[in-house]
Write an enzyme that holds these catalytic residues in place. Structure first.
Site, PDB file in Angstrom:
ATOM      1  N   GLY A 127     -71.520 129.076  61.584  1.00 23.90           N
ATOM      2  CA  GLY A 127     -71.092 130.470  61.699  1.00 23.90           C
ATOM      3  C   GLY A 127     -69.827 130.742  60.915  1.00 23.90           C
ATOM      4  N   TYR A 128     -69.965 130.858  59.618  1.00 27.20           N
ATOM      5  CA  TYR A 128     -68.827 131.186  58.757  1.00 27.20           C
ATOM      6  C   TYR A 128     -68.904 132.655  58.314  1.00 27.20           C
ATOM      7  CZ  TYR A 128     -67.148 126.359  57.911  1.00 27.20           C
ATOM      8  OH  TYR A 128     -66.632 125.108  58.012  1.00 27.20           O
ATOM      9  N   GLU A 245     -68.052 117.582  50.510  1.00 30.25           N
ATOM     10  CA  GLU A 245     -69.430 117.872  50.072  1.00 30.25           C
ATOM     11  C   GLU A 245     -70.109 116.593  49.601  1.00 30.25           C
ATOM     12  OE1 GLU A 245     -71.170 120.633  49.977  1.00 30.25           O
ATOM     13  OE2 GLU A 245     -69.842 122.361  49.748  1.00 30.25           O
ATOM     14  N   SER A 379     -71.319 130.828  46.054  1.00 29.34           N
ATOM     15  CA  SER A 379     -72.166 131.331  44.963  1.00 29.34           C
ATOM     16  C   SER A 379     -71.783 130.632  43.661  1.00 29.34           C
ATOM     17  CB  SER A 379     -71.972 132.830  44.804  1.00 29.34           C
ATOM     18  OG  SER A 379     -70.728 133.096  44.183  1.00 29.34           O
ATOM     19  N   ASN A 380     -72.673 130.669  42.692  1.00 26.84           N
ATOM     20  CA  ASN A 380     -72.376 129.988  41.427  1.00 26.84           C
ATOM     21  C   ASN A 380     -71.195 130.619  40.701  1.00 26.84           C
ATOM     22  OD1 ASN A 380     -74.532 128.474  42.203  1.00 26.84           O
ATOM     23  ND2 ASN A 380     -75.501 128.438  40.172  1.00 26.84           N
ATOM     24  N   GLU A 381     -70.945 131.908  40.973  1.00 27.09           N
ATOM     25  CA  GLU A 381     -69.757 132.536  40.386  1.00 27.09           C
ATOM     26  C   GLU A 381     -68.501 131.906  41.002  1.00 27.09           C
ATOM     27  OE1 GLU A 381     -72.400 134.444  41.578  1.00 27.09           O
ATOM     28  OE2 GLU A 381     -73.177 134.623  39.535  1.00 27.09           O
TER      29      GLU A 381
HETATM   30  C1  LIG Z   1     -80.403 132.202  52.483  1.00 27.69           C
HETATM   31  C2  LIG Z   1     -78.948 132.169  52.852  1.00 27.69           C
HETATM   32  C3  LIG Z   1     -78.510 131.296  53.841  1.00 27.69           C
HETATM   33  C4  LIG Z   1     -77.180 131.288  54.238  1.00 27.69           C
HETATM   34  N1  LIG Z   1     -76.794 130.486  55.285  1.00 27.69           N
HETATM   35  C5  LIG Z   1     -75.533 130.594  55.784  1.00 27.69           C
HETATM   36  C6  LIG Z   1     -75.157 129.897  56.979  1.00 27.69           C
HETATM   37  O1  LIG Z   1     -75.950 129.157  57.565  1.00 27.69           O
HETATM   38  N2  LIG Z   1     -73.920 130.075  57.458  1.00 27.69           N
HETATM   39  C7  LIG Z   1     -73.005 130.877  56.838  1.00 27.69           C
HETATM   40  O2  LIG Z   1     -71.894 130.974  57.319  1.00 27.69           O
HETATM   41  N3  LIG Z   1     -73.326 131.562  55.714  1.00 27.69           N
HETATM   42  C8  LIG Z   1     -74.569 131.446  55.168  1.00 27.69           C
HETATM   43  N4  LIG Z   1     -74.934 132.164  54.045  1.00 27.69           N
HETATM   44  C9  LIG Z   1     -73.972 133.106  53.460  1.00 27.69           C
HETATM   45  C10 LIG Z   1     -73.466 132.704  52.116  1.00 27.69           C
HETATM   46  O3  LIG Z   1     -72.531 131.701  52.237  1.00 27.69           O
HETATM   47  C11 LIG Z   1     -72.932 133.979  51.431  1.00 27.69           C
HETATM   48  O4  LIG Z   1     -74.032 134.779  51.122  1.00 27.69           O
HETATM   49  C12 LIG Z   1     -72.143 133.677  50.201  1.00 27.69           C
HETATM   50  O5  LIG Z   1     -70.946 133.088  50.515  1.00 27.69           O
HETATM   51  C13 LIG Z   1     -71.891 134.939  49.361  1.00 27.69           C
HETATM   52  O6  LIG Z   1     -71.295 135.924  50.140  1.00 27.69           O
HETATM   53  P1  LIG Z   1     -71.888 137.398  50.207  1.00 27.69           P
HETATM   54  O7  LIG Z   1     -73.321 137.287  50.452  1.00 27.69           O
HETATM   55  O8  LIG Z   1     -71.077 138.160  51.156  1.00 27.69           O
HETATM   56  O9  LIG Z   1     -71.707 137.954  48.749  1.00 27.69           O
HETATM   57  P2  LIG Z   1     -70.349 138.548  48.129  1.00 27.69           P
HETATM   58  O10 LIG Z   1     -69.247 137.625  48.412  1.00 27.69           O
HETATM   59  O11 LIG Z   1     -70.220 139.949  48.528  1.00 27.69           O
HETATM   60  O12 LIG Z   1     -70.681 138.442  46.586  1.00 27.69           O
HETATM   61  C14 LIG Z   1     -71.442 139.397  45.869  1.00 27.69           C
HETATM   62  C15 LIG Z   1     -71.444 138.975  44.417  1.00 27.69           C
HETATM   63  O13 LIG Z   1     -70.106 138.975  43.920  1.00 27.69           O
HETATM   64  C16 LIG Z   1     -69.784 137.701  43.367  1.00 27.69           C
HETATM   65  N5  LIG Z   1     -68.370 137.443  43.573  1.00 27.69           N
HETATM   66  C17 LIG Z   1     -67.673 137.514  44.730  1.00 27.69           C
HETATM   67  N6  LIG Z   1     -66.390 137.202  44.513  1.00 27.69           N
HETATM   68  C18 LIG Z   1     -66.257 136.928  43.201  1.00 27.69           C
HETATM   69  C19 LIG Z   1     -65.161 136.535  42.354  1.00 27.69           C
HETATM   70  N7  LIG Z   1     -63.949 136.376  42.853  1.00 27.69           N
HETATM   71  N8  LIG Z   1     -65.407 136.338  41.049  1.00 27.69           N
HETATM   72  C20 LIG Z   1     -66.649 136.518  40.530  1.00 27.69           C
HETATM   73  N9  LIG Z   1     -67.708 136.879  41.279  1.00 27.69           N
HETATM   74  C21 LIG Z   1     -67.532 137.081  42.606  1.00 27.69           C
HETATM   75  C22 LIG Z   1     -70.682 136.756  44.113  1.00 27.69           C
HETATM   76  O14 LIG Z   1     -70.863 135.559  43.392  1.00 27.69           O
HETATM   77  C23 LIG Z   1     -71.951 137.564  44.208  1.00 27.69           C
HETATM   78  O15 LIG Z   1     -72.636 137.494  43.003  1.00 27.69           O
HETATM   79  C24 LIG Z   1     -76.255 132.154  53.601  1.00 27.69           C
HETATM   80  C25 LIG Z   1     -76.689 133.003  52.582  1.00 27.69           C
HETATM   81  C26 LIG Z   1     -78.014 133.028  52.205  1.00 27.69           C
HETATM   82  C27 LIG Z   1     -78.455 133.970  51.128  1.00 27.69           C
END
Ligand SMILES: Cc1cc2nc3c(=O)[nH]c(=O)nc-3n(C[C@H](O)[C@H](O)[C@H](O)COP(=O)(O)OP(=O)(O)OC[C@H]3O[C@@H](n4cnc5c(N)ncnc54)[C@H](O)[C@@H]3O)c2cc1C
Lengths: 394, 365
Positions: A127-128, A245, A379-381
């Site tokens: 739960g992050y 990791e 994310s890869n970004e």
């Molecule tokens: C299938 C799935 C399973 C998951 N499971 C878990 C889980 O079990 N527990 C949990 O805690 N979380 C989980 N997650 C959440 C995951 O960790 C987040 O989706 C991830 O961290 C991205 O956050 P966001 O979705 O809020 O996107 P955002 O942070 O809103 O990002 C949107 C876009 O902006 C880009 N971006 C954001 N900041 C920057 C920056 N500074 N520079 C350049 N680009 C940027 C991102 O790369 C992305 O392309 C899961 C997500 C998915 C899709």
């Protein structure tokens, strides 16, 4: 210089390979091979088989069931599992909560939770993320207010993978709202999913599958005994985990298996009397992914060797493995899509009786689903930002 | 040179867009997708009242006498709204009739299509054909004054909603087209990845009526498929527009690290590339539609259509993937329309041939 595994490492690999061959239940192997959805029971069953063999948590200390394997052996084991196509070992307990407790947990917490994690008695989730806090995790808002011997937790987590299967969730929560820096005032809590006030709501992904959830907390009572490390020090716990990791982030074994499957599948796709594997355009696309995979494997081994020699944690190297590994995984699903061609269209039966081939119909949803790999787990970004900052000093 | 619509085309474009935005917003579409039929009778009625089902048919049959160019804005609007009505499927079937049928057959069928009373589908693709239009193993043999057909067709788009199918089958003279009653065939309907309806179709001694002349169908099939390819190119432009616009909006509103994520230059360049890809695709959709109507010969037409489809396939993939990525986790959710535009664009990239198929066709035309 020698790019090869040592004699001992090869012997170890063969031992693991032989054991997996003999002990991976055929029905589970087939489910994976056919892209079928795994149930909670499937995951636990495989966990327990490995636990019985004593291989479920190789990196843990020996007294808690670990194996004393070298980093290379651990890597070999994980990649062999991927290559054999075993169900995944869900990381939340074994590779996240477990290591956190080993490093920061009290003796009582270790005794209470570690054996149950090891044996697969408790199913954990993470739960992050929150609706407003994804990449920017430190902005999280779920709050825990101390009152006597417990915390009262209110807020929402989201994207919680397998939350609907879980017995426990480890959470980052905010315990101090006045802290000077956002990272301060965050704490790491272990929460029983059966606690009153928790609601789990499914989030359906674009492939139609249910693997993630929203988790709501409304006045959830959490005993102070479930606080890990000190109050307000949760961010260092989270950071420790990032540095911890595993080295199989690239999922090379699994991609090798996919590649072999893709070749086999493409060879069966014929048009005008020629198989797709005889089509130079397709073959070139496939070879490029294969070469990427070779490069990634050798890169991974180089990093592993450095880690073994220096004893240093991998740091931003893991980010590179994640970027390339996920791009390769997605590249393979893309080629599967190309290979299946017009037969990618059937998705869901209307009257129960589909008439179409379930395996080919699973290819397109899988392609959709794998878009997640470049988004989750940082994310890869964000991974590129990490390399820019940590490795390149920008 | 003039890339503007004429007044009539502009009026049509506006009214279709308005209807889709109002009557086919995402929630309404969800209900239609979930319904038993998977399309909407009232919507279909409106589409035909607006004259859309008549656009590419001769005034002799009540149509508008237009071509792919006149359908460009319609398909774009459909793409933006992710319309799942069996419109393209009906045009595919009815265009076979318009291009191959006898006068009597046209008279019997086309006015009903134009008036929205008849939906059709084109049953051509078979297992193992991939995109090879010449791969036909279904057979037809003479039986009394008519014909009977045997064989199997796969992923026949719109078949569950159609009353009449156009089926390709081999006769001693070559590949021919036949009109077949939909209720005379065995269908197993399913939903496609992009939420349309299709079916695999089994013909066993199924009665059929020869459409036009025997053994001459391949050229017609190629023409009709090129026409349909031009239309999905136009449709993709609308879906790309939705994917780009919704992503742009998200970059402006989604905040992380205290700022809109659109302030990150790493993402700015990515969305710029998406819009560049969209403009390029749009240009190629113009080319495809105009050449589908006016090319001097089949070779010229094939080159233009394949060129467009190569660009559309590549750019549909780029835009759809980037739209999801830049939405982060939200992009993966079934709740958001952007994930459905991903699904449609993924399918369009392969519909009537993927980039590799069209690269080959382009180079050898
Ligand atoms: C299938 C799935 C399973 C998951 N499971 C878990 C889980 O079990 N527990 C949990 O805690 N979380 C989980 N997650 C959440 C995951 O960790 C987040 O989706 C991830 O961290 C991205 O956050 P966001 O979705 O809020 O996107 P955002 O942070 O809103 O990002 C949107 C876009 O902006 C880009 N971006 C954001 N900041 C920057 C920056 N500074 N520079 C350049 N680009 C940027 C991102 O790369 C992305 O392309 C899961 C997500 C998915 C899709």
């Amino acid at each position: 210089m020698d790019l090869n595994y040592s004699q001992e490492e090869i012997a170890f690999r063969d031992q693991v390979r032989g054991w997996l061959k003999a002990n991976l239940p055929a029905d589970l192997r087939d489910k994976i091979a056919n892209y079928e959805e795994l149930t909670r029971e499937d995951l636990i069953r495989w966990h327990k088989i490995l636990a019985k063999q004593g291989w479920v948590a190789p990196s843990w200390p020996k007294e808690w069931g670990g194996n004393d394997w070298s980093v290379v052996q651990r890597y070999i084991f994980e990649e062999e599992c991927g290559y054999a196509g075993t169900p995944p070992l869900i990381a939340f307990g074994l590779s996240m909560c477990g290591p956190v407790l080993l490093k920061f947990g009290s003796d009582a917490q270790k005794k209470r939770f570690l054996p149950r994690i090891y044996n697969g008695d408790d199913f954990w989730c993470q739960g992050y993320s929150e609706p407003g806090s994804g990449s920017d995790l430190a902005s999280l808002k779920t709050k825990a207010v101390r009152s006597g011997d417990h915390y009262l937790v209110n807020g929402q987590k989201t994207w919680t993978t397998l939350g609907h299967c879980a017995d426990w969730i480890f959470c980052l929560v905010r315990t101090d709202f006045g802290a000077a820096k956002r990272q301060e005032g965050i704490s790491f809590l272990l929460i029983d999913m059966k606690s009153p006030g928790i609601t789990v709501r499914p989030l359906i992904l674009m492939d139609g599958g249910h693997e993630v959830n929203e988790v709501f907390f409304e006045d959830v009572k959490v005993p102070v005994a479930n606080l890990v490390h000190k109050e307000g020090e949760g961010w260092s716990v989270a950071k420790y985990l990032l540095g911890h990791e595993r080295m199989n982030t690239g999922r090379i074994g699994a991609s090798k298996r996919e590649l072999a499957k893709l070749k086999e599948f493409a060879a069966q796709q014929k048009s005008g009397g020629k198989s797709l594997m005889e089509d130079a355009r397709f073959r070139d696309r496939l070879s490029r992914v294969e070469v990427e995979l070779m490069a990634l494997e050798i890169t991974n081994l180089r990093f592993l060797d450095r880690m073994r020699r220096t004893g240093q944690p991998p740091g931003a190297d893991v980010s590179m493995l994640k970027i390339k590994g996920t791009e390769i995984q997605q590249g393979l699903t893309e080629l599967m899509m190309q290979a299946v061609g017009p037969m990618a269209q059937p998705f869901k039966a209307v009257n129960g009786d589909s008439g179409f081939d379930e395996f080919t119909a699973a290819i397109a949803p899988r392609y959709c689903n794998f878009r997640k790999t470049t988004i989750y787990a940082g994310s890869n970004e964000i991974q590129r930002n990490i390399i820019a900052k940590m490795t390149l000093g920008l | 040179m003039n890339f503007d619509y004429n007044e009539e085309q502009q009026l049509l474009a506006d009214s279709v867009r308005r209807f889709i935005q109002k009557g086919y917003e995402f929630e309404a579409r969800k209900k239609i997708v979930a319904s038993a039929e998977g399309y909407s009778e009232p919507v279909w009625k409106t589409l035909s009242e607006m004259g859309l089902t008549g656009i590419p048919f001769s005034p002799d049959y009540g149509g508008f006498g237009g071509g792919a160019i006149d359908l460009l804005s319609v398909m774009e609007a459909f793409g933006e709204g992710l319309v799942v009505e069996p419109f393209l499927a009906t045009l595919l079937g009815a265009q076979c009739v318009a291009r191959a049928g006898s006068d009597a057959q046209k008279k019997a069928i086309l006015p009903a299509v134009v008036e929205g009373k008849l939906r059709m589908a084109f049953a051509h693709t078979e297992k193992g054909a991939r995109y090879d239009l010449g791969h036909v193993n279904a057979t037809a043999k003479k039986s009394g004054s008519g014909w009977t057909l045997d064989g199997e067709k796969v992923v026949v788009l719109g078949a569950p909603a159609a009353a009449k199918l156009v089926v390709s089958a081999k006769t001693p003279a070559g590949v021919s087209l036949f009109l077949v009653e939909a209720k005379a065939v065995n269908q197993k309907p399913y939903r496609t990845l992009d939420e349309m309806r299709a079916a695999d179709v089994v013909l066993s001694s199924t009665p059929g009526e020869l459409l036009g002349s025997e053994g001459k169908a391949l050229a017609v099939v190629e023409e009709v498929v090129d026409f349909a390819t031009a239309l999905v190119c136009a449709e993709s432009v609308g879906a790309m527009k939705y994917a780009c616009d919704s992503t742009l909006e998200y970059l402006k509103t989604r905040k992380q690290f205290g700022v809109p994520i659109g302030t990150f230059q790493a993402l700015q360049h990515r969305i710029v590339d998406m819009y560049v890809a969209y403009e390029q695709a749009k240009s190629m959709a113009f080319l495809a539609c105009s050449q589908s109507d006016s090319a001097a010969n089949a070779k010229e037409r094939a080159r233009a259509i394949s060129a467009a489809k190569i660009k559309i396939a590549d750019n549909a993939r780029l835009i759809s993937q980037e739209a999801i990525q830049l939405h982060g986790g939200m992009g993966m959710s079934e709740e958001l329309k952007v994930s459905h535009s991903f699904r449609r664009l993924t399918m369009i990239a392969q519909q009537f041939g993927d980039a590799d198929y069209h690269l080959e066709r382009f180079a050898s035309a």
